[in-house]
Design a protein around this motif. Sequence first.
Motif: not given
Length: 607
Positions: A571-599
């Motif tokens: 993110i650029s500085p103007s976004i970083r200075r603001g109010d943001f929320e980040y989430d790594s949404v774990h739905i694939n990489s930890e599971f034996s049954d996955q539709s992709s290998d990336h989260d």
Amino acid sequence: MPSRSTARLAALTVAAVCSAASAVVLTSPAHADAVRIHDIQGTTRLSPYAGQKVADVPGIVTATRTYGSSKGFWLQDATPDDNPATSEGVFVYTSSTPKVAVGDSVTVTGTVSEYVPGGTASGEQSITEITKPTVTTVSTGNAVPAPVVVDAQSVPDRYTPQGDPADGGSINNLPLEPATYALDYYESLEGMNVQVQDARVVTATDPYAELWVTVKPDEHRDSRGGTVYGSYDSQNTGRLQIQSLGATADFPAANVGDTLTGATTGPMDFNQYGGYTLVADRIGALRSGGLQRETTQKQTARQLAAATYNVENLDPSDNTFAQHAAAIVNNLQSPDIVSLEEIQDDNGATDDGTVDASVTVNKLIDAIVAAGGPKYDWRSIDPVNDKDGGEPGGNIRQVFLFNPERVSFVDRAGGDSTTAVGVTKEEGKAQLTVSPGRIDPAGAAWNASRKPLVGQFVFQGKTVFVIANHLVSKGGDQSLTSQYQPVTRSSENQRHAQAQEVDAFVKDILKVQKNAEVLALGDMNDFEFSGTAQILEGDGELWSAIKSLPANERYTYDYQGNSQVLDQILISPSIRRGDFEYDSVHINSEFSDQSSDHDPQVLRFRP
């Protein structure tokens, strides 16, 4: 990372073709009373008897491998020496189904060989074997030597010694120090019967019937049971690959955080798809850790939600559209903008000149609607046929999905596969010369690799520039268990050049408009602490927002027991200075049954 579609049958049959042809055979075998297995293994990674013929080497058969192209058996001396650096086990390569049974006491005459899985060019360590064997059975039904227990106390905290500069950086000829280095410890057990107890799974079962456990449950533990790879000096010493000598159908389907309870026992092997591997003749019972797929928060009316999601070579013939759609609608909460990576053309890997991907994309959009999501619009640029890397014929590319009820796309004509996007100034604001456009598609940095896709969006009257990336993969890098230490990451050279181009383009935007809001997101194929990330961040032009998370939550991909970051949103500085929320949404990489290998990753902010 290396594609899981790479030929991996050899992962189950570690030494596909033994290197006996390169061995030097002596005319006179060594005397049986002088040569035992620990003599053959020696105190370094290379046998002092390599290339020589040995006679009547005694031992007990601890396990047999009767499948694949690496048939043979493991032999262990029941009378060990007192040197912890010398292994008491060795693999005997028979090339056909071995005629011995577990518990047989035998003597073996044959040639000692050092086999390198993947070939010498791979840089891997070698396996000491006895090849072209003549086997004599002395007795049957003997007790198998008790397994060595591999646990948190036995495995050192330091991963590997530095390679010998006089030997090209190789550790092969260095004296083993099993009390000091984890790789030396595992090497000192090569071919021996070993055991792990109540081992937690840190990489889920893959399609090749293999998983990873840790024998150090507290080592860099992530928030969901895995093991975080947080720096180049944190290789995580407790990781160990588990395969099975039994039927693959019986192999447990484990997720991260599950436990193999009780004892998992078998010989210590080595392969090119992960290094040291316990090839189990007994696997502990699987106890579920109860891992659930995550769901992110819904963006508010005033928040713009942008996501990146590698959908792993998606083409119309795949059966994963409904799963991807459900993930986007339910787990990602229908982001306003979604950068998709690895969208293939309309006939997938068929290499007939097709580059259009409208069937692929619209099939996903329709699946999203069917899952209760919005009717996304989309933008992309078809690549030049077979010029962007990935699966041959697939023509993977990045695609923008966007919800037209929430965000609009600024179309500027002229963008195509060979035209470079630029930045202009209009009424004091930065504007793209073409939208969508590609960054310097003719540049050498993008040879045989995906070119970044740039788009200009408007959300509630505010302009946001989005750069969708899929940087060159890590293919060709030496593995963490390479004989060369520290390892060479050759793929970085091109990735660094690509990062420089992205950074230069962001600088062009910010020179025109200092407070411009810019996102550079996608599969960066590199870690948040890497040189690639540092180049992308530049002199503060961007910042990798995953670093806003606690250290034990920073991962998007799980590879060989290491939970690590490959997918990023910078993110650029103007976004970083603001109010943001980040989430790594774990739905694939930890599971034996996955539709992709990336989260997928999601950023919510107020432009």
